[in-house]
Write a protein that holds these residues in place. Sequence first.
Motif, PDB file in Angstrom:
ATOM      1  N   GLU A 192       0.819  -1.214   0.000  1.00  0.00           N
ATOM      2  CA  GLU A 192       0.000   0.000   0.000  1.00  0.00           C
ATOM      3  C   GLU A 192       0.850   1.261   0.000  1.00  0.00           C
ATOM      4  OE1 GLU A 192       1.356  -1.173   3.814  1.00  0.00           O
ATOM      5  OE2 GLU A 192       0.093  -2.291   2.402  1.00  0.00           O
ATOM      6  N   THR A 193       2.136   1.138   0.325  1.00  0.00           N
ATOM      7  CA  THR A 193       3.023   2.303   0.337  1.00  0.00           C
ATOM      8  C   THR A 193       3.360   2.803  -1.066  1.00  0.00           C
ATOM      9  OG1 THR A 193       4.898   0.775   0.518  1.00  0.00           O
ATOM     10  CG2 THR A 193       4.088   1.763   2.562  1.00  0.00           C
ATOM     11  N   PHE A 194       2.781   2.180  -2.085  1.00  0.00           N
ATOM     12  CA  PHE A 194       3.003   2.667  -3.454  1.00  0.00           C
ATOM     13  C   PHE A 194       2.615   4.136  -3.573  1.00  0.00           C
ATOM     14  CE2 PHE A 194      -1.465   2.761  -4.184  1.00  0.00           C
ATOM     15  CZ  PHE A 194      -1.662   3.426  -5.396  1.00  0.00           C
ATOM     16  N   ALA A 199       3.456   9.716  -5.072  1.00  0.00           N
ATOM     17  CA  ALA A 199       3.424  11.107  -4.601  1.00  0.00           C
ATOM     18  C   ALA A 199       4.775  11.792  -4.826  1.00  0.00           C
ATOM     19  CB  ALA A 199       3.058  11.145  -3.122  1.00  0.00           C
ATOM     20  N   SER A 200       5.869  11.059  -4.602  1.00  0.00           N
ATOM     21  CA  SER A 200       7.192  11.647  -4.816  1.00  0.00           C
ATOM     22  C   SER A 200       7.406  11.968  -6.293  1.00  0.00           C
ATOM     23  CB  SER A 200       8.285  10.711  -4.304  1.00  0.00           C
ATOM     24  OG  SER A 200       8.413   9.569  -5.133  1.00  0.00           O
ATOM     25  N   LEU A 310      15.378  15.320 -16.765  1.00  0.00           N
ATOM     26  CA  LEU A 310      15.239  13.956 -16.276  1.00  0.00           C
ATOM     27  C   LEU A 310      16.095  13.722 -15.031  1.00  0.00           C
ATOM     28  CD1 LEU A 310      14.012  11.190 -16.650  1.00  0.00           C
ATOM     29  CD2 LEU A 310      15.822  10.640 -18.286  1.00  0.00           C
ATOM     30  N   VAL A 311      17.326  14.238 -15.038  1.00  0.00           N
ATOM     31  CA  VAL A 311      18.207  14.098 -13.875  1.00  0.00           C
ATOM     32  C   VAL A 311      17.625  14.822 -12.669  1.00  0.00           C
ATOM     33  CG1 VAL A 311      20.456  14.734 -12.939  1.00  0.00           C
ATOM     34  CG2 VAL A 311      20.298  13.709 -15.207  1.00  0.00           C
ATOM     35  N   ILE A 312      17.150  16.030 -12.895  1.00  0.00           N
ATOM     36  CA  ILE A 312      16.546  16.794 -11.798  1.00  0.00           C
ATOM     37  C   ILE A 312      15.326  16.064 -11.243  1.00  0.00           C
ATOM     38  CG2 ILE A 312      15.383  18.950 -11.190  1.00  0.00           C
ATOM     39  CD1 ILE A 312      17.156  20.333 -13.265  1.00  0.00           C
ATOM     40  N   PHE A 313      14.526  15.485 -12.133  1.00  0.00           N
ATOM     41  CA  PHE A 313      13.346  14.733 -11.697  1.00  0.00           C
ATOM     42  C   PHE A 313      13.754  13.542 -10.838  1.00  0.00           C
ATOM     43  CE2 PHE A 313      10.859  10.880 -12.626  1.00  0.00           C
ATOM     44  CZ  PHE A 313       9.693  11.202 -11.961  1.00  0.00           C
ATOM     45  N   LEU A 314      14.732  12.764 -11.292  1.00  0.00           N
ATOM     46  CA  LEU A 314      15.173  11.598 -10.526  1.00  0.00           C
ATOM     47  C   LEU A 314      15.733  12.004  -9.168  1.00  0.00           C
ATOM     48  CD1 LEU A 314      16.919   9.266 -13.153  1.00  0.00           C
ATOM     49  CD2 LEU A 314      14.926   8.733 -11.747  1.00  0.00           C
ATOM     50  N   ALA A 315      16.539  13.047  -9.144  1.00  0.00           N
ATOM     51  CA  ALA A 315      17.137  13.505  -7.885  1.00  0.00           C
ATOM     52  C   ALA A 315      16.062  13.991  -6.916  1.00  0.00           C
ATOM     53  CB  ALA A 315      18.153  14.608  -8.167  1.00  0.00           C
ATOM     54  N   LEU A 316      15.128  14.782  -7.426  1.00  0.00           N
ATOM     55  CA  LEU A 316      14.063  15.304  -6.564  1.00  0.00           C
ATOM     56  C   LEU A 316      13.134  14.204  -6.070  1.00  0.00           C
ATOM     57  CD1 LEU A 316      12.995  18.664  -8.270  1.00  0.00           C
ATOM     58  CD2 LEU A 316      14.107  18.366  -6.053  1.00  0.00           C
ATOM     59  N   SER A 317      12.756  13.286  -6.958  1.00  0.00           N
ATOM     60  CA  SER A 317      11.836  12.221  -6.550  1.00  0.00           C
ATOM     61  C   SER A 317      12.471  11.338  -5.484  1.00  0.00           C
ATOM     62  CB  SER A 317      11.404  11.377  -7.754  1.00  0.00           C
ATOM     63  OG  SER A 317      12.502  10.704  -8.329  1.00  0.00           O
ATOM     64  N   THR A 318      13.776  11.071  -5.614  1.00  0.00           N
ATOM     65  CA  THR A 318      14.472  10.281  -4.596  1.00  0.00           C
ATOM     66  C   THR A 318      14.513  11.028  -3.270  1.00  0.00           C
ATOM     67  OG1 THR A 318      15.870   9.274  -6.302  1.00  0.00           O
ATOM     68  CG2 THR A 318      16.606   9.082  -4.022  1.00  0.00           C
ATOM     69  N   LEU A 319      14.863  12.316  -3.336  1.00  0.00           N
ATOM     70  CA  LEU A 319      14.943  13.129  -2.126  1.00  0.00           C
ATOM     71  C   LEU A 319      13.594  13.223  -1.423  1.00  0.00           C
ATOM     72  CD1 LEU A 319      16.778  14.945  -0.392  1.00  0.00           C
ATOM     73  CD2 LEU A 319      16.095  16.865  -1.864  1.00  0.00           C
ATOM     74  N   ILE A 320      12.545  13.445  -2.193  1.00  0.00           N
ATOM     75  CA  ILE A 320      11.193  13.550  -1.615  1.00  0.00           C
ATOM     76  C   ILE A 320      10.768  12.213  -1.024  1.00  0.00           C
ATOM     77  CG2 ILE A 320       8.762  13.951  -2.160  1.00  0.00           C
ATOM     78  CD1 ILE A 320       9.757  15.918  -4.342  1.00  0.00           C
ATOM     79  N   HIS A 321      11.085  11.146  -1.733  1.00  0.00           N
ATOM     80  CA  HIS A 321      10.757   9.801  -1.272  1.00  0.00           C
ATOM     81  C   HIS A 321      11.367   9.547   0.109  1.00  0.00           C
ATOM     82  CE1 HIS A 321       9.777   5.644  -3.198  1.00  0.00           C
ATOM     83  NE2 HIS A 321       9.343   5.720  -1.972  1.00  0.00           N
ATOM     84  N   VAL A 322      12.661   9.829   0.241  1.00  0.00           N
ATOM     85  CA  VAL A 322      13.351   9.614   1.512  1.00  0.00           C
ATOM     86  C   VAL A 322      12.805  10.548   2.588  1.00  0.00           C
ATOM     87  CG1 VAL A 322      15.580   9.736   2.685  1.00  0.00           C
ATOM     88  CG2 VAL A 322      15.442   8.782   0.373  1.00  0.00           C
TER      89      VAL A 322
END
Length: 504
Positions: A192-194, A199-200, A310-322
Amino acid sequence: MLPKGATSHQIITNMPHRFFIVFTWLVIIGVGLVLRLNDLADRPMHADEATGARILADRLEGNGYSFNPNHFHGPTLSLSSLPLTQINEESSWPDLTKVTLRISPVIAGCLLILTPLLWLKNIGSIGAITSGAFLATSPLLVYYNRVYIHESWFALFSILALSALCRGNGRLSISMSIAAGVSIGLMYATKETFIICVASWVLAVTAVCFFHKKQLPPFRKYVVPLIILAISAEFTAALLYSNGFRSLEGIIDAVRTYFVYETTEGHEKPFHFYLQQMLWPKHTLGLWWTEAGVALFALIATFRRRRSALVIFLALSTLIHVLIYSLISYKTPWLMLAPWAHLCLLTGFALNPRKVSKTEFPVYILLFLCLAFQTYQSNQASSRFENNARNPYAYVPTSKNVETLSAWLSKLPLEDDAVIAVVGAQYWPLPWYLREFDNVGYWLDVAPDLGSKSVVIVTPEYQTEAREVLEASHTGIPRSLRHNVAIQVYIANEIWELWINSEE
């Protein structure tokens, strides 16, 4: 037949490069397999593994699948194991083996290693190798790819969904919408944590669209693909939660779980837990533990390719996720598998995407050292120290002492109708180790007739009360269940005396 526009000289010139790429991938896959398969059955069953095995056993024994929205996760894990149980001819709870169960997350982990190949157009062959090597050797990923829990499949599905979403560099085709939707549906059907992962992504892409100068297609271009994506995701999740639409209440429970899910006490951690777990160097067991190398190459990628959306998206999504996971007080190390896979993917942008450049030689040396250090940590974490509580990745490990419990009980002169009573709530993984006995019961408190049971196993919270009831009729033997969790095994005096005398 030569590729269009290519000369024989160009092909011959490229052969060493192609051989290097293929050979390197074979090495990466080989290392990943060895780290994940070595002595796979040695570690005792974790409590979460045992609960997952019990759910799988219900399917095997014809009891079907019923999603429990209060405590457990989605059906994907048990579904992934069904073919393996058929291959190994395991059809019931007592038949199940550790290897059969753990091969499922190993498969997910090995497939995850290959996912950078889906990003070749973005990161090139060298970048894909870099990401694949980090995925193959990450101690976190290696350790939990050997554990029968949901997170390995969840991490795989998250990267597959991300690959489909990013395939068109801002343009979402119908086929990729379906692929992304199915992958997100599988994420939902796994855990369920999907919703945290999605969201990230949404927050990250919103930030990129707001701050990045690159012009994206008008939003109306995304309406139809997003509708198709949503339908695909909902259909996939509903299909699995309802057990093939045979149990429609499973669909309702999949939504209801967000309101009724009950977390287990004892997993509350401070905000900085994940940063300390993954990045901060820790010296224990005579080793230094850290995966800062992944973060270092992710930073190199972010600043070297800083103008890439794309790089900015990956970096931000990882940061938000954590960040989201860090804000939640309930924390376990394996929750980092999906965001850490994102970070490993980001490392592929750190190097020249097309070829090895001599000017970047120091970076390649640093890369080799980071990967070698990771591999060494992974080997130690998943073999020599796999069940040691001081291993940063070994979370609430089951004691090796409990591995011998079943064999020891089997030696006792128990009658065929003898009852083994387990008293307490936090008794997992005991059911796994008692599955060969027919008459095992579980009590949530100390019953007045407990003295009539042949064997009584008591968890810590009831040991004082149980001792008062059983001290005259039973002999207590201390055992260890999990790290710092002692249980007491009470044997009826007449059985104990018979066994002692037979041993003499």
